[in-house]
Design a protein around this motif. Sequence first.
Motif, PDB file in Angstrom:
ATOM      1  N   PHE A  55       0.816  -1.211   0.000  1.00 60.86           N
ATOM      2  CA  PHE A  55       0.000   0.000   0.000  1.00 60.86           C
ATOM      3  C   PHE A  55       0.852   1.264   0.000  1.00 60.86           C
ATOM      4  O   PHE A  55       0.587   2.202  -0.749  1.00 60.86           O
ATOM      5  CB  PHE A  55      -0.930  -0.009   1.224  1.00 60.86           C
ATOM      6  N   ASP A  56       1.904   1.270   0.823  1.00 62.23           N
ATOM      7  CA  ASP A  56       2.719   2.480   0.947  1.00 62.23           C
ATOM      8  C   ASP A  56       3.459   2.816  -0.351  1.00 62.23           C
ATOM      9  O   ASP A  56       3.580   3.989  -0.713  1.00 62.23           O
ATOM     10  CB  ASP A  56       3.710   2.328   2.096  1.00 62.23           C
ATOM     11  N   SER A  57       3.952   1.803  -1.064  1.00 61.21           N
ATOM     12  CA  SER A  57       4.646   2.050  -2.327  1.00 61.21           C
ATOM     13  C   SER A  57       3.687   2.600  -3.383  1.00 61.21           C
ATOM     14  O   SER A  57       4.043   3.504  -4.143  1.00 61.21           O
ATOM     15  CB  SER A  57       5.288   0.768  -2.844  1.00 61.21           C
ATOM     16  N   LEU A  58       2.489   2.053  -3.413  1.00 58.22           N
ATOM     17  CA  LEU A  58       1.500   2.542  -4.382  1.00 58.22           C
ATOM     18  C   LEU A  58       1.045   3.955  -4.028  1.00 58.22           C
ATOM     19  O   LEU A  58       0.864   4.796  -4.914  1.00 58.22           O
ATOM     20  CB  LEU A  58       0.314   1.583  -4.436  1.00 58.22           C
ATOM     21  N   ALA A  59       0.888   4.219  -2.745  1.00 58.81           N
ATOM     22  CA  ALA A  59       0.506   5.568  -2.314  1.00 58.81           C
ATOM     23  C   ALA A  59       1.616   6.559  -2.640  1.00 58.81           C
ATOM     24  O   ALA A  59       1.340   7.718  -2.997  1.00 58.81           O
ATOM     25  CB  ALA A  59       0.205   5.580  -0.825  1.00 58.81           C
ATOM     26  N   LYS A  60       2.850   6.125  -2.553  1.00 53.70           N
ATOM     27  CA  LYS A  60       3.983   6.997  -2.867  1.00 53.70           C
ATOM     28  C   LYS A  60       3.973   7.399  -4.343  1.00 53.70           C
ATOM     29  O   LYS A  60       4.269   8.546  -4.680  1.00 53.70           O
ATOM     30  CB  LYS A  60       5.284   6.267  -2.525  1.00 53.70           C
ATOM     31  N   ILE A  61       3.596   6.457  -5.206  1.00 54.27           N
ATOM     32  CA  ILE A  61       3.486   6.777  -6.644  1.00 54.27           C
ATOM     33  C   ILE A  61       2.408   7.822  -6.857  1.00 54.27           C
ATOM     34  O   ILE A  61       2.576   8.760  -7.639  1.00 54.27           O
ATOM     35  CB  ILE A  61       3.180   5.499  -7.455  1.00 54.27           C
ATOM     36  N   ILE A  62       1.291   7.701  -6.150  1.00 51.92           N
ATOM     37  CA  ILE A  62       0.188   8.648  -6.314  1.00 51.92           C
ATOM     38  C   ILE A  62       0.561  10.007  -5.724  1.00 51.92           C
ATOM     39  O   ILE A  62       0.193  11.043  -6.255  1.00 51.92           O
ATOM     40  CB  ILE A  62      -1.096   8.074  -5.683  1.00 51.92           C
ATOM     41  N   ARG A  63       1.322  10.015  -4.636  1.00 46.32           N
ATOM     42  CA  ARG A  63       1.738  11.280  -4.018  1.00 46.32           C
ATOM     43  C   ARG A  63       2.765  12.030  -4.863  1.00 46.32           C
ATOM     44  O   ARG A  63       2.871  13.252  -4.753  1.00 46.32           O
ATOM     45  CB  ARG A  63       2.350  11.018  -2.642  1.00 46.32           C
TER      46      ARG A  63
END
Length: 150
Positions: A55-63
């Motif tokens: 989740f955190d890696s995917l959220a980082k891409i979106i951020r």
Amino acid sequence: MDVMLLLKSIAGLTFLLGFLIFLFLYSSRTKKAAKKAEKKRSYTKATPPKEPTDFDSLAKIIRNKKSTADELQHALELLVKYHGTIPKKLGIRVHPEFYKYSEIMLRLCRHPNTNKELIINFDRELEKKNPEYVQEINDALTKGLNSRGV
């Protein structure tokens, strides 16, 4: 006669000991050879980089403000696929995990490279997988769209 039996027994046991030592050394060499061959194959085999699904890696891409629309779409697809289900509500309160999804919705709406298709598809998929959170997802979407300004 007892001496002859004793000599034959010692000779037989010596032969048996030699045979067992031979088997031990032969099997350890084949194991080492197999490990070396496996290492060679692993070095020569081109392994594609594994895409992050946590989740955190995917959220980082979106951020990341520099992410392209294609990267955003891919990250959102993986997010819905692997982390699309929000835990059940705690009575009438939302589960604390929901706030992560609310932040993702807000970031997605404010991202410079987003488009309406990305936002609508993410909203629909999230609502489809979490029917008890429809109102909260719509509120998060409204907040995100209002934060964009005109």
